[in-house]
Write a protein that holds these residues in place. Structure first.
Motif, PDB file in Angstrom:
ATOM      1  N   GLN A 217      -3.541   3.887   2.780  1.00 49.49           N
ATOM      2  CA  GLN A 217      -4.687   3.242   3.427  1.00 49.49           C
ATOM      3  C   GLN A 217      -4.717   1.749   3.123  1.00 49.49           C
ATOM      4  OE1 GLN A 217      -6.852   4.962   5.327  1.00 49.49           O
ATOM      5  NE2 GLN A 217      -5.961   6.964   4.900  1.00 49.49           N
TER       6      GLN A 217
ATOM      7  N   THR B 151       0.825  -1.194   0.000  1.00 50.08           N
ATOM      8  CA  THR B 151       0.000   0.000   0.000  1.00 50.08           C
ATOM      9  C   THR B 151       0.866   1.253   0.000  1.00 50.08           C
ATOM     10  OG1 THR B 151      -1.774   1.180   1.143  1.00 50.08           O
ATOM     11  CG2 THR B 151      -0.122   0.113   2.524  1.00 50.08           C
TER      12      THR B 151
ATOM     13  N   MET C 182      -7.351  -1.650   3.758  1.00 52.12           N
ATOM     14  CA  MET C 182      -8.647  -2.127   4.247  1.00 52.12           C
ATOM     15  C   MET C 182      -8.498  -3.561   4.711  1.00 52.12           C
ATOM     16  SD  MET C 182     -11.720  -1.365   4.969  1.00 52.12           S
ATOM     17  CE  MET C 182     -12.197   0.111   4.076  1.00 52.12           C
TER      18      MET C 182
ATOM     19  N   ASP D  93      -4.558   3.213   8.592  1.00 54.47           N
ATOM     20  CA  ASP D  93      -3.909   4.333   7.922  1.00 54.47           C
ATOM     21  C   ASP D  93      -2.402   4.285   8.150  1.00 54.47           C
ATOM     22  OD1 ASP D  93      -3.259   6.658   6.693  1.00 54.47           O
ATOM     23  OD2 ASP D  93      -4.312   7.972   8.089  1.00 54.47           O
TER      24      ASP D  93
ATOM     25  N   GLN E 183     -15.119  -4.530   8.827  1.00 54.58           N
ATOM     26  CA  GLN E 183     -14.181  -3.804   7.972  1.00 54.58           C
ATOM     27  C   GLN E 183     -13.435  -2.777   8.801  1.00 54.58           C
ATOM     28  OE1 GLN E 183     -16.474  -2.083   4.752  1.00 54.58           O
ATOM     29  NE2 GLN E 183     -15.676  -3.632   3.365  1.00 54.58           N
TER      30      GLN E 183
ATOM     31  N   GLU F 152     -10.537  -6.758   5.889  1.00 50.84           N
ATOM     32  CA  GLU F 152     -11.870  -7.377   5.848  1.00 50.84           C
ATOM     33  C   GLU F 152     -11.846  -8.594   6.756  1.00 50.84           C
ATOM     34  OE1 GLU F 152     -14.606  -6.870   3.749  1.00 50.84           O
ATOM     35  OE2 GLU F 152     -13.884  -5.391   2.304  1.00 50.84           O
TER      36      GLU F 152
ATOM     37  N   GLN G  16     -10.388   0.167   8.554  1.00 53.83           N
ATOM     38  CA  GLN G  16      -9.455   0.918   7.725  1.00 53.83           C
ATOM     39  C   GLN G  16      -8.223   1.243   8.560  1.00 53.83           C
ATOM     40  OE1 GLN G  16     -11.305   3.642   5.130  1.00 53.83           O
ATOM     41  NE2 GLN G  16      -9.488   4.904   4.883  1.00 53.83           N
TER      42      GLN G  16
END
Length: 97
Positions: free
Chosen positions: A33, A30, A35, A69, A65, A37, A67
């Motif tokens: 961000q 990445t 994600m 950072d 979920q 799951e 997120q």
């Protein structure tokens, strides 16, 4: 008989691997961000650590979920530890470019 022993071997792999295969983590690598799951896994908390094992973030009772950072973090490898309500600890690696 050989089919049966293969089945037993598969069953002995353990719950952690089965659970880990249900988790989605993207994009990986990445630029900021990520994600996470978690699907149907009941999770107590997730912990984000850097390559030195320093805890950067703890999320209690995350939803399905999450997120994460990494925008302000340096490039390198990060570890996400997922603590389930049934006592498993799943470790995922994410690379920050």
């Amino acid at each position: 008989a050989s089919g049966m022993s293969a089945m037993q071997f598969y069953n002995s792999i353990g719950v952690e691997e089965d659970l880990a295969s249900m988790i989605g983590l993207y994009p990986n690598p990445t630029t900021g961000q990520v994600m996470l799951e978690l699907g149907a896994i009941e999770t107590e908390r997730i912990v984000l650590q850097d390559a030195l094992g320093l805890t950067l973030m703890v999320k209690e009772a995350p939803g399905a979920q999450v997120q994460i950072d990494l925008e302000n973090e340096a490039s390198g490898m990060y570890f996400i530890r997922v603590y389930t309500k049934t006592g498993e600890v799943l470790s995922l690696n994410v690379a920050k470019q």
